[in-house]
Design a protein around this motif. Sequence first.
Motif, PDB file in Angstrom:
ATOM      1  N   GLU A 241       0.842  -1.190   0.000  1.00  0.00           N
ATOM      2  CA  GLU A 241       0.000   0.000   0.000  1.00  0.00           C
ATOM      3  C   GLU A 241       0.879   1.243   0.000  1.00  0.00           C
ATOM      4  O   GLU A 241       1.946   1.274   0.608  1.00  0.00           O
ATOM      5  CB  GLU A 241      -0.921   0.013   1.231  1.00  0.00           C
ATOM      6  CG  GLU A 241      -1.956  -1.101   1.220  1.00  0.00           C
ATOM      7  CD  GLU A 241      -2.845  -1.043   2.461  1.00  0.00           C
ATOM      8  OE1 GLU A 241      -2.565  -0.206   3.343  1.00  0.00           O
ATOM      9  OE2 GLU A 241      -3.795  -1.835   2.531  1.00  0.00           O
ATOM     10  N   LYS A 242       0.390   2.290  -0.682  1.00  0.00           N
ATOM     11  CA  LYS A 242       1.173   3.509  -0.816  1.00  0.00           C
ATOM     12  C   LYS A 242       1.104   4.371   0.429  1.00  0.00           C
ATOM     13  O   LYS A 242       2.010   5.140   0.709  1.00  0.00           O
ATOM     14  CB  LYS A 242       0.677   4.320  -2.010  1.00  0.00           C
ATOM     15  CG  LYS A 242       0.896   3.639  -3.358  1.00  0.00           C
ATOM     16  CD  LYS A 242       0.370   4.483  -4.489  1.00  0.00           C
ATOM     17  CE  LYS A 242      -1.154   4.598  -4.439  1.00  0.00           C
ATOM     18  NZ  LYS A 242      -1.689   5.410  -5.553  1.00  0.00           N
ATOM     19  N   SER A 243       0.044   4.286   1.172  1.00  0.00           N
ATOM     20  CA  SER A 243      -0.130   5.154   2.325  1.00  0.00           C
ATOM     21  C   SER A 243       0.894   4.834   3.400  1.00  0.00           C
ATOM     22  O   SER A 243       1.217   3.682   3.659  1.00  0.00           O
ATOM     23  CB  SER A 243      -1.545   4.996   2.892  1.00  0.00           C
ATOM     24  OG  SER A 243      -1.669   5.743   4.079  1.00  0.00           O
ATOM     25  N   SER A 244       1.427   5.881   4.040  1.00  0.00           N
ATOM     26  CA  SER A 244       2.376   5.700   5.128  1.00  0.00           C
ATOM     27  C   SER A 244       1.691   5.700   6.487  1.00  0.00           C
ATOM     28  O   SER A 244       2.337   5.519   7.501  1.00  0.00           O
ATOM     29  CB  SER A 244       3.437   6.812   5.096  1.00  0.00           C
ATOM     30  OG  SER A 244       2.817   8.080   5.276  1.00  0.00           O
ATOM     31  N   VAL A 245       0.394   5.954   6.512  1.00  0.00           N
ATOM     32  CA  VAL A 245      -0.353   5.959   7.760  1.00  0.00           C
ATOM     33  C   VAL A 245      -0.741   4.534   8.095  1.00  0.00           C
ATOM     34  O   VAL A 245      -1.351   3.830   7.285  1.00  0.00           O
ATOM     35  CB  VAL A 245      -1.602   6.850   7.668  1.00  0.00           C
ATOM     36  CG1 VAL A 245      -2.370   6.818   8.979  1.00  0.00           C
ATOM     37  CG2 VAL A 245      -1.196   8.269   7.318  1.00  0.00           C
ATOM     38  N   SER A 246      -0.377   4.084   9.289  1.00  0.00           N
ATOM     39  CA  SER A 246      -0.643   2.702   9.686  1.00  0.00           C
ATOM     40  C   SER A 246      -1.885   2.650  10.557  1.00  0.00           C
ATOM     41  O   SER A 246      -1.993   3.409  11.529  1.00  0.00           O
ATOM     42  CB  SER A 246       0.546   2.139  10.459  1.00  0.00           C
ATOM     43  OG  SER A 246       1.702   2.171   9.665  1.00  0.00           O
ATOM     44  N   PRO A 247      -2.814   1.789  10.253  1.00  0.00           N
ATOM     45  CA  PRO A 247      -4.004   1.671  11.105  1.00  0.00           C
ATOM     46  C   PRO A 247      -3.668   1.057  12.447  1.00  0.00           C
ATOM     47  O   PRO A 247      -2.663   0.355  12.610  1.00  0.00           O
ATOM     48  CB  PRO A 247      -4.918   0.743  10.295  1.00  0.00           C
ATOM     49  CG  PRO A 247      -3.983  -0.056   9.455  1.00  0.00           C
ATOM     50  CD  PRO A 247      -2.843   0.856   9.121  1.00  0.00           C
ATOM     51  N   SER A 248      -4.499   1.325  13.409  1.00  0.00           N
ATOM     52  CA  SER A 248      -4.276   0.798  14.755  1.00  0.00           C
ATOM     53  C   SER A 248      -4.581  -0.689  14.795  1.00  0.00           C
ATOM     54  O   SER A 248      -5.539  -1.158  14.212  1.00  0.00           O
ATOM     55  CB  SER A 248      -5.173   1.542  15.749  1.00  0.00           C
ATOM     56  OG  SER A 248      -5.153   0.901  16.994  1.00  0.00           O
ATOM     57  N   VAL A 249      -3.747  -1.417  15.484  1.00  0.00           N
ATOM     58  CA  VAL A 249      -3.986  -2.830  15.717  1.00  0.00           C
ATOM     59  C   VAL A 249      -4.536  -3.041  17.115  1.00  0.00           C
ATOM     60  O   VAL A 249      -5.446  -3.837  17.337  1.00  0.00           O
ATOM     61  CB  VAL A 249      -2.695  -3.642  15.527  1.00  0.00           C
ATOM     62  CG1 VAL A 249      -2.910  -5.092  15.930  1.00  0.00           C
ATOM     63  CG2 VAL A 249      -2.239  -3.569  14.088  1.00  0.00           C
ATOM     64  N   LEU A 250      -4.009  -2.326  18.054  1.00  0.00           N
ATOM     65  CA  LEU A 250      -4.389  -2.556  19.440  1.00  0.00           C
ATOM     66  C   LEU A 250      -4.236  -1.262  20.228  1.00  0.00           C
ATOM     67  O   LEU A 250      -3.263  -0.527  20.056  1.00  0.00           O
ATOM     68  CB  LEU A 250      -3.511  -3.646  20.069  1.00  0.00           C
ATOM     69  CG  LEU A 250      -3.837  -4.071  21.494  1.00  0.00           C
ATOM     70  CD1 LEU A 250      -5.224  -4.690  21.558  1.00  0.00           C
ATOM     71  CD2 LEU A 250      -2.786  -5.052  21.991  1.00  0.00           C
ATOM     72  N   LYS A 251      -5.205  -0.983  21.060  1.00  0.00           N
ATOM     73  CA  LYS A 251      -5.144   0.127  21.993  1.00  0.00           C
ATOM     74  C   LYS A 251      -5.074  -0.428  23.404  1.00  0.00           C
ATOM     75  O   LYS A 251      -5.670  -1.466  23.704  1.00  0.00           O
ATOM     76  CB  LYS A 251      -6.370   1.034  21.852  1.00  0.00           C
ATOM     77  CG  LYS A 251      -6.440   1.777  20.530  1.00  0.00           C
ATOM     78  CD  LYS A 251      -7.621   2.737  20.523  1.00  0.00           C
ATOM     79  CE  LYS A 251      -7.676   3.513  19.216  1.00  0.00           C
ATOM     80  NZ  LYS A 251      -8.805   4.477  19.209  1.00  0.00           N
TER      81      LYS A 251
END
Length: 605
Positions: free
Chosen positions: A89-99
Amino acid sequence: MVSRDTFLLTLALVSAFLVVSMDAQSWDVAVAIRNRIDFFSKNGTQTFNLTVDKDAELRGLAFDYVTQTVYMSDSKNSDIFMYSHKLDEKSSVSPSVLKPEEGSKSTAVGIVFDPSERTLYWTDQSLNALMKMKIPSEENPKPTPIRLHNFTDHKPHGIALDICNKHIYWANSYSSKHSIERSNLDGSDRKVIVDTELFRAYGLAVDHEGGKLYWTDDSEGYKYKIERSDLNGNEREKLWEGTSQQPVYIAVDKDTVYWTDWGSNAVWKIGKNPTTEEEPVKFVKYKILRPRNPFIESIITRENTENIDCEAILRRQNKPVKNIVLPASPDEFHNHVTNDTAETTQIDKNCRNNSYYDESTSSCRCNEGFIGVNCETLSPCNNYCIHGNCTLDNKGLPQCRCTSSYVGKRCERYICDGYCLNDGFCSVSNAMPSCKCEHSRGPRCEYTTELDELCSQYCMRPENTLTGINITLCRCGEWNGTFSEFSFSAEQPMSSTIIVWTLVAVIGTLTIVVGVLSYHVHKLRRRPRIRKRFVGGKRGNTQLTSRPQGPTDSYEISIENCCNMNICETPCFEPKLRTTPTKSKSTKKDEKNSLLDSMEGADSC
């Protein structure tokens, strides 16, 4: 009509997407550095990097080769402490896996990923526990973390996963109770496998192909060690010991060991089986951005996380093959998800690892070292036989057929190595070694009587010159025992001379003593004696001047060395050595002894 600027922008975006997609498949080593991940090829060339969040402090790294997803932990962000990102994926923003849980803080310093169970494991220093959690999915978008182990006297740091044997390892870096432990993936059968000669174990890594466990140890003082053992903690060996480093995380691939160093802010590497002359080299060096605060953290390798053929590995280890289902490629994983079928052996034209599709046989023609329907699996024979041809037996284990000049399980030893003794020259004929001797004899040049004699003389006296022999053949260091014996023999004449002169001196001294004693004895024998004779009769009268001629009933008394008596043939004079009687109260016996002692002089009567 599309404008020129729009066309160029579209072309740039497409090119960027293609570059990212290509780079996502062309990395070998990944390193976490502050808020980004740098990806490198094996030669140290950086292929691309991934920026997460400007305030992130990345610690642990894990990789899911099936979905091409990298997982990373953040020790600074209090709201999100673990991220994920798909490399295609081109986006550098990583989604959250765990809070973290409400009101709690987590610090995941080391993480690993289990592709068969789709589960993350990590060591949490804030919670002082070893945690695990399923990856979020459509069925379970918010999975709950589970505490696998709670620690009371631990400071957990490094973590490693044995996928094939289903074991989880972790390192306790607490200096007063250092250890490396292991348990099953469900937390059962927990045991300590290494707890001696450790100071502060940080990094851990499992080498699936080699069946080894690697770790770093920041030894007390300025030393450090890179060690390994088998997966049970046995067969422990020191791979490297050095100074002036602080190794933290460690990773391995097919033939190399990598570790990150807080001391020099660099990544180091060394061969898995280094020679005695081989030393670690810098794989990559970073500038020090923040003194006294290391920023280089975790490291992972791609080769040790993808295409793990557990069946072949367990067969080589003579272990029963467990119920392990590992998708061989991302395509097969997606095929599992979309079609919900166990059929994973469908042949396609996507032949991997530089193999090609053969239309005539409708199959992939694999390159050497790879097997499988799509050439996706590393063959057990890959680089197994060093000098020979490898084949698989009926159990799937590799076996070697060596060339005529090599022997050993892996054809690793030259048949002449160590065969000819005493520097004989070895050659191979009809797969048999033979020796040509120079200064020895025998089938293996093992008889060296003449050479021994010559070399012993040379080693005892190096100033001697030997003709007809190369003195380099005389290893004087190996002649210690023999040389000492010859040295004793050589010094024997000097020792005899010393003994003879010592005896002469002793005999001379004794002769002088005997002579002195003889002189004094002779002198005492010649001392003059004075005899006094007194003749008396029964009637009580005694002649004073001559020998009595009277009746036979007379008697005679002789007194030697007497003086100052009432009767004496000649006058008696006071001897010069006579001692004067003291006025003390001495007995008559003492006075008599004094008189007798004074009689020894020549002037006594």
